[in-house]
Design a protein around this motif. Structure first.
Motif, PDB file in Angstrom:
ATOM      1  N   GLU A  46     -47.141  45.808  59.149  1.00  0.00           N
ATOM      2  CA  GLU A  46     -46.697  46.467  58.590  1.00  0.00           C
ATOM      3  C   GLU A  46     -47.773  47.972  57.975  1.00  0.00           C
ATOM      4  O   GLU A  46     -48.624  47.716  57.915  1.00  0.00           O
ATOM      5  CB  GLU A  46     -45.887  46.007  57.111  1.00  0.00           C
ATOM      6  N   ASN A  47     -46.973  48.969  57.690  1.00  0.00           N
ATOM      7  CA  ASN A  47     -47.939  50.121  57.252  1.00  0.00           C
ATOM      8  C   ASN A  47     -48.211  49.779  55.821  1.00  0.00           C
ATOM      9  O   ASN A  47     -47.712  49.401  55.031  1.00  0.00           O
ATOM     10  CB  ASN A  47     -46.723  51.244  57.075  1.00  0.00           C
ATOM     11  N   PRO A  48     -49.845  50.024  55.743  1.00  0.00           N
ATOM     12  CA  PRO A  48     -50.387  49.530  54.403  1.00  0.00           C
ATOM     13  C   PRO A  48     -49.739  50.678  53.189  1.00  0.00           C
ATOM     14  O   PRO A  48     -49.790  50.049  52.190  1.00  0.00           O
ATOM     15  CB  PRO A  48     -51.764  49.957  54.771  1.00  0.00           C
ATOM     16  N   TYR A  49     -49.463  51.506  53.508  1.00  0.00           N
ATOM     17  CA  TYR A  49     -48.831  52.410  52.306  1.00  0.00           C
ATOM     18  C   TYR A  49     -47.524  51.925  51.902  1.00  0.00           C
ATOM     19  O   TYR A  49     -47.330  51.789  50.668  1.00  0.00           O
ATOM     20  CB  TYR A  49     -48.505  53.831  52.806  1.00  0.00           C
ATOM     21  N   HIS A  50     -46.692  51.361  52.671  1.00  0.00           N
ATOM     22  CA  HIS A  50     -45.448  50.573  52.236  1.00  0.00           C
ATOM     23  C   HIS A  50     -45.745  49.522  51.427  1.00  0.00           C
ATOM     24  O   HIS A  50     -44.918  49.203  50.395  1.00  0.00           O
ATOM     25  CB  HIS A  50     -44.525  50.378  53.451  1.00  0.00           C
ATOM     26  N   LEU A  51     -46.524  48.789  51.804  1.00  0.00           N
ATOM     27  CA  LEU A  51     -47.133  47.437  51.079  1.00  0.00           C
ATOM     28  C   LEU A  51     -47.797  47.769  49.890  1.00  0.00           C
ATOM     29  O   LEU A  51     -47.109  47.097  48.834  1.00  0.00           O
ATOM     30  CB  LEU A  51     -48.314  46.748  51.997  1.00  0.00           C
ATOM     31  N   GLN A  52     -48.507  48.913  49.742  1.00  0.00           N
ATOM     32  CA  GLN A  52     -49.070  49.234  48.306  1.00  0.00           C
ATOM     33  C   GLN A  52     -47.913  49.617  47.409  1.00  0.00           C
ATOM     34  O   GLN A  52     -47.858  49.297  46.246  1.00  0.00           O
ATOM     35  CB  GLN A  52     -50.013  50.464  48.486  1.00  0.00           C
ATOM     36  N   GLN A  53     -47.001  50.456  48.014  1.00  0.00           N
ATOM     37  CA  GLN A  53     -45.552  50.653  47.172  1.00  0.00           C
ATOM     38  C   GLN A  53     -44.962  49.565  46.740  1.00  0.00           C
ATOM     39  O   GLN A  53     -44.617  49.402  45.711  1.00  0.00           O
ATOM     40  CB  GLN A  53     -44.815  51.855  47.937  1.00  0.00           C
ATOM     41  N   ASP A  54     -44.938  48.583  47.592  1.00  0.00           N
ATOM     42  CA  ASP A  54     -44.163  47.500  47.064  1.00  0.00           C
ATOM     43  C   ASP A  54     -45.009  46.583  46.027  1.00  0.00           C
ATOM     44  O   ASP A  54     -44.221  46.131  45.207  1.00  0.00           O
ATOM     45  CB  ASP A  54     -44.061  46.414  48.413  1.00  0.00           C
ATOM     46  N   LEU A  55     -46.138  46.613  46.353  1.00  0.00           N
ATOM     47  CA  LEU A  55     -47.076  45.976  45.118  1.00  0.00           C
ATOM     48  C   LEU A  55     -46.937  46.493  43.994  1.00  0.00           C
ATOM     49  O   LEU A  55     -46.793  46.076  42.812  1.00  0.00           O
ATOM     50  CB  LEU A  55     -48.539  46.028  45.779  1.00  0.00           C
ATOM     51  N   GLN A  56     -46.959  48.032  44.108  1.00  0.00           N
ATOM     52  CA  GLN A  56     -47.179  48.727  42.856  1.00  0.00           C
ATOM     53  C   GLN A  56     -45.508  48.644  42.066  1.00  0.00           C
ATOM     54  O   GLN A  56     -45.645  48.630  41.052  1.00  0.00           O
ATOM     55  CB  GLN A  56     -47.031  50.207  43.043  1.00  0.00           C
ATOM     56  N   ALA A  57     -44.510  48.490  42.978  1.00  0.00           N
ATOM     57  CA  ALA A  57     -43.129  48.339  42.275  1.00  0.00           C
ATOM     58  C   ALA A  57     -42.946  46.669  41.630  1.00  0.00           C
ATOM     59  O   ALA A  57     -42.528  46.770  40.313  1.00  0.00           O
ATOM     60  CB  ALA A  57     -42.064  48.187  43.432  1.00  0.00           C
TER      61      ALA A  57
END
Lengths: 643, 354
Positions: free
Chosen positions: A483-494
């Motif tokens: 997966e794209n790291p930016y999407h993972l970061q957004q999910d983690l932040q959520a």
């Protein structure tokens, strides 16, 4: 093998990871102790997050109110941290910060002055007397620039004496450390990459000082920059060190909530110190409704008295806008949840109607500038829209208070500044972090140097560990299915923002742990497009691993601590519980899994606990501890009578 | 609520690159850096760009937006028209590393060469006493966030790589000025050092640096000009030196101003009576009067004129689409140097007498 042979190697005595206030101060100390020192900076030199600190550096110099002294500062710090602080750190901090500030003047710092030419000191939330040395509202910038320029001056000395600027202290800008390498239980080196070229680099060094700052990037609304991914926390864990107090995160009560692009940027507390008041959408100055019992004695319960305080602080109680940050954050949160917030989901912070425009521009120049340029809001004419934002992590590497040496199984590892834990207990007072950086930066740098002196032989970096580090670092680039790291970061932040945020509940925390476990699987398969040269996607992919493990520590500890205290608020356990005050939650790593343990807090020395009123201690201590305190007092009385 | 906007972003490295077109969503209240972040999170995950605080305090996200050096985090999207193309390019003065990231090590080298604060002897820490009004002058310069936009825009180095050796740039002139004005700095030759080692004389005060400073530091008016003026007093400025050279050729023989040009050049001493000028043998009364008053550093510099643009308000040719690096020759492409002698319109005062 061929890959590891080509890796650039450097030999240093002390490697300081992080180039903010704590890192630079540690490096200066190590260099002054004669050690060959490297400073690793994730960004360019002088850009560290310390520049964001606006209010000032707390130090009981007594320049404005001569009744201030280290005991009062110590008391305020302990009170702010709800008595969960490591008392020894709070003591050292209160005692040594004046010297650390004065020292900065010899490096060229220019603080604002009092009439008699001394360093001026300003009021700030939680401090009994005006205590914060400041430069307008850009104190952090002054601090970082001063330390940066001191390092340059040391380099100029080395150039004059040894022929090279870099002979004894060198800054590696835009370099990220991804792994610490050990020889048995001893630190042997640090491995990382240059951001610009993507090439790997190995620092062989027997002592490492972590000064990497905090973890805010795991949150959606944060004042922290991209660098704040908990690198030092994670490096320490993986090296066998322990983290404490990870459940305590400070949400700054007043971050900008409009416009959306700058959501999270801080509005300094000095806006309130200088007379700014908080109002809800109905125009009510609501903070009077939120003064907790423990603070009734110090805080006004009516507007008239609060307003008199600015002119006559000795005979009036303080305005409730200056309550400790967590109280203010919680109050704002409650107002917004009750439907009395602004359209953007915050409350109004009004200074416009309280001071003349000229005075506002003079006292808060960069605040004025920031709002004008970013939001087209003129703070001298209209109120600001503010709300809570993730700002600071109180938790961090568990260290020896005197030396900054990490606990746990590792040796040769030190930590200072935000990455270390204990000093601020469950909540940090504004202004205490800049002085914390200086006091413990100096201590950790000095002790790293003396650790070397008693080390019989330099530890060696093993080839296997190096190869493993290279492999881990390259993995995201070699996968093309993840997966794209930016999407993972957004999910983690959520997950962190919604479930482990400012107000916490058991069900949500348990849910968060489940989701973090899922994220862990996904992060293990993250892939980054592009090559190795200045590739932010790759860098984020590597940082995610750190953010994730640190987030797990926070969520686990938050679920475990069944009370509300400072930066940890449980809706299902809204009160402070004296039994929990005696416990630090300690995180360590067992294989890949985060392990949580209870550890008793060190016991305060008699002369320190004697600085407090019994009535005040009654709010924090267990009956058993109070009985001990009474015995102590009667012993002292008896002794006095005997003399 | 977002709208799609057209962005052109320079992508490439030291081997070259070009502008790439993107259609990106833009929401109310966003700044250019938000759009760069959105690009990273969507179509261009490896787009290189520096940033840290996103609040105009760290000076990391310096870039050129529609040709103007700016901080990405401080440039609101609302300052552009809905249908306007936004072109984002790296700082031109420094070598490109990748995409919007440039190698700014030039600045750190200059920082290292600038002599540090010299603490006053015999004053213990804690005993420093300074008045607010005295520290304020230096504090203005200490607001600098080191975004290097002033260094980037300074024409002394922007198009003249060869000047980088001898020229420190506006950022370090205000560092020198800051130390010069520091009430307790023990070093007394900051101005002379700025002139002799930092290349202060190269600066001809076009004020571009002041114009781009996001901290609104009056780099020229409060930093560079006061240093130049005081250094002129001490005879180190090349203009003054040149004046005294011309003068010594004896074309204006009324007075003999040589090394005493302190009073001669600037204050037009009338030691032996009569007026004199360091500007040579001009008999134009206006030029004479101007020369009398010395060099006026406070003169209003005319604003740059607007270039000829096409129907879209763009230059017909941008540097980025231009077929060579750096600026074209101001003499035209058909002129090569040295010029053949017959093309020179120069008359020798003696040999070419008719």
């Amino acid at each position: 093998m061929t890959t590891t042979n080509r890796i650039e190697r450097h030999h240093y005595d002390v490697v300081v990871i992080g180039a903010g206030g704590a890192g630079l101060r540690a490096a200066i100390e190590a260099r002054l102790a004669g050690k060959k020192t490297a400073i690793i900076s994730k960004s360019l030199f002088g850009k560290a997050h310390t520049v964001m600190a606006e209010g000032g550096a707390a130090a009981a110099m007594g320049n404005v109110n001569s009744r201030d002294n280290w005991q009062v500062h110590f008391r305020d710090t302990m009170r702010g941290g709800k008595f969960l602080n490591n008392f020894r750190m709070a003591e050292l901090h209160a005692k040594e910060s004046p010297q650390r500030i004065w020292e900065l003047e010899t490096y060229g710092a220019l603080f604002d002055r009092t009439k008699d030419g001394k360093i001026s000191q300003r009021n700030f939330g939680g401090h009994e007397y005006p205590r914060l040395a400041h430069v307008g509202d850009r104190t952090g910038l002054e601090l970082i620039r001063t330390l940066q320029q001191k390092i340059v001056s040391l380099q100029q000395e080395d150039k004059a004496n040894l022929g090279s600027y870099d002979a004894r202290i060198k800054v590696f800008a835009e370099t990220t450390i991804t792994e610490l390498l050990l020889d048995g239980d001893k630190v042997a080196g640090a491995f990382g990459y240059y951001r610009e070229s993507g090439e790997f680099v190995l620092f062989e060094a027997p002592a490492v000082v972590l000064a990497t700052g905090g973890v805010g990037r795991s949150y959606k609304v944060t004042s922290n920059s991209w660098e704040y991914t908990g690198d030092g926390h994670a490096l320490a864990l993986r090296a066998g060190a322990t983290l404490i107090n990870m459940e305590f995160l400070q949400f700054h009560p007043t971050g900008m909530v409009w416009p959306p692009s700058v959501k999270g940027i801080l509005v300094t507390e000095s806006v309130r110190g200088d007379g700014g008041v908080l109002k809800n959408s109905e125009g009510k100055r609501f903070m009077f409704d939120y003064v907790p019992d423990v603070f009734r004695k110090q805080y006004a319960d009516n507007e008239a008295e609060a307003d008199r305080w600015y002119k006559d602080p000795d005979n009036n109680r303080r305005p409730p806008e200056l309550l400790p940050r967590d109280e203010v954050a919680r109050a704002i949160n409650s107002e917004v949840k009750a439907g009395r917030g602004t359209p953007a989901g915050g409350v109004y912070l009004d200074i416009a109607s309280r001071l003349p425009a000229d005075e506002i521009r003079r006292r808060l120049p960069s605040m004025y500038h920031q709002f004008k340029e970013l939001a087209d809001v003129d703070i001298t004419k209209e109120p600001m829209e503010v709300g809570p934002t993730c700002h600071y992590v109180m938790g961090g590497v568990e260290v020896d208070p005197d030396s900054g040496a990490a606990f746990g199984s590792v040796r040769g590892l030190f930590a200072a500044g935000e990455v270390s834990g204990g000093m601020h207990g469950s909540n940090r007072l504004g202004g205490n972090s800049l002085s914390d950086l200086l006091v413990f930066g100096k201590r950790s740098g000095g002790h790293a140097a003396s650790y070397l002196d008693q080390l019989p032989a330099r530890p060696k970096v093993s080839m296997e560990a190096l190869e493993a580090a290279v492999e881990t670092a390259l993995a995201p680039l070699q996968r093309d299915t993840g997966e794209n790291p930016y999407h993972l970061q957004q999910d983690l932040q959520a997950v962190m923002g919604d479930l482990v945020g400012i107000i916490r509940r058991e069900g949500e925390l348990a849910d968060a742990l489940g989701r973090l476990a899922e994220l862990r699987e996904r992060v293990a398969k993250v892939s980054a497009a592009g090559g190795r040269r200045y590739n932010p996607g790759w860098h984020l992919a590597l940082d995610l691993r750190n953010m994730l493990v640190v987030s797990e520590c926070t969520a686990k500890a938050a679920l475990e601590r069944q009370e509300s205290r400072g930066g940890h608020t449980r809706e299902d356990f809204p009160a402070m519980d004296p039994k929990w005050r005696r416990v630090n939650l300690v995180c360590s790593l067992e294989g890949d899994a985060v392990r949580l343990a209870h550890k008793p807090l060190p016991r305060m020395r008699p002369e320190l606990i004697g600085l407090f009123d019994r009535a005040e201690l009654g709010k924090y201590l267990t009956d058993e501890e109070l009985a001990d305190f009474d015995a102590l007092v009667s012993d002292a009385d008896a002794e006095e009578a005997g003399n | 609520m977002g709208t799609k906007r057209h962005f052109r972003v320079w992508r490439g490295d030291e081997n070259g690159g070009d502008l790439q077109d993107y259609q990106v969503e833009v929401n109310e209240g966003e700044v250019v850096l938000d759009i760069i972040h959105r690009l990273q999170a969507t179509e261009a995950p490896d787009l290189a760009c520096r940033w840290n605080c996103k609040a105009g305090k760290c000076g990391s996200c310096s870039m050129e937006i529609n040709g103007m050096p700016k901080l990405g985090c401080m440039t609101r999207m609302s300052t552009f028209e809905e249908n306007e193309t936004v072109t984002v390019t790296p700082l031109r003065t420094f070598p490109v590393v990748r995409d919007l990231v440039t190698d700014v090590s030039f600045n750190y080298e200059k920082a290292r060469e600038t002599p540090a604060f010299a603490p006053p002897a015999g004053v213990a820490p804690g005993d420093y006493r300074m008045q607010q009004v005295d520290v304020e002058r230096s504090q203005e310069f200490r607001k600098c966030i080191e975004c290097f936009l002033c260094q980037n825009v300074c024409h002394v180095v922007r198009d003249h790589e060869e000047n980088k050796q001898a020229f420190s740039g506006p950022r370090y002139f205000i560092r020198a000025a800051e130390l010069d004005m520091h009430p307790l700095d023990a070093k007394t030759d900051r101005k002379e050092y700025a002139q002799s080692d930092m290349g202060l004389g190269f600066c001809n005060i076009t004020k571009c640096c002041t114009e781009v400073c996001p901290e609104h530091i009056k780099i020229t008016d409060n930093g560079i000009i006061p240093m130049k003026e005081r250094v002129v007093d001490r005879r180190y400025d090349p203009l003054v030196w040149l004046g005294s050279k011309i003068f010594r050729r004896g074309q204006v023989p009324q007075t003999s101003v040589t090394s005493a040009s302190h009073s001669g050049a600037v204050h037009s001493s009338t030691a032996k009576g009569g007026l004199h000028s360091h500007a040579g043998g001009s008999h134009d009364p206006r030029a004479e009067a101007q020369a009398q008053s010395g060099v006026n550093w406070h003169r209003e510099v005319p604003r740059p004129t607007v270039p000829a643009v096409d129907a879209n308000g763009r230059l017909p040719l941008t540097e980025l689409t231009f077929d060579r690096a750096a600026a074209p020759s101001p003499f035209g492409d058909d002129v090569t140097f040295p010029l053949p002698p017959e093309h020179l319109n120069f008359a020798h005062p003696e040999q070419d007498k008719h």
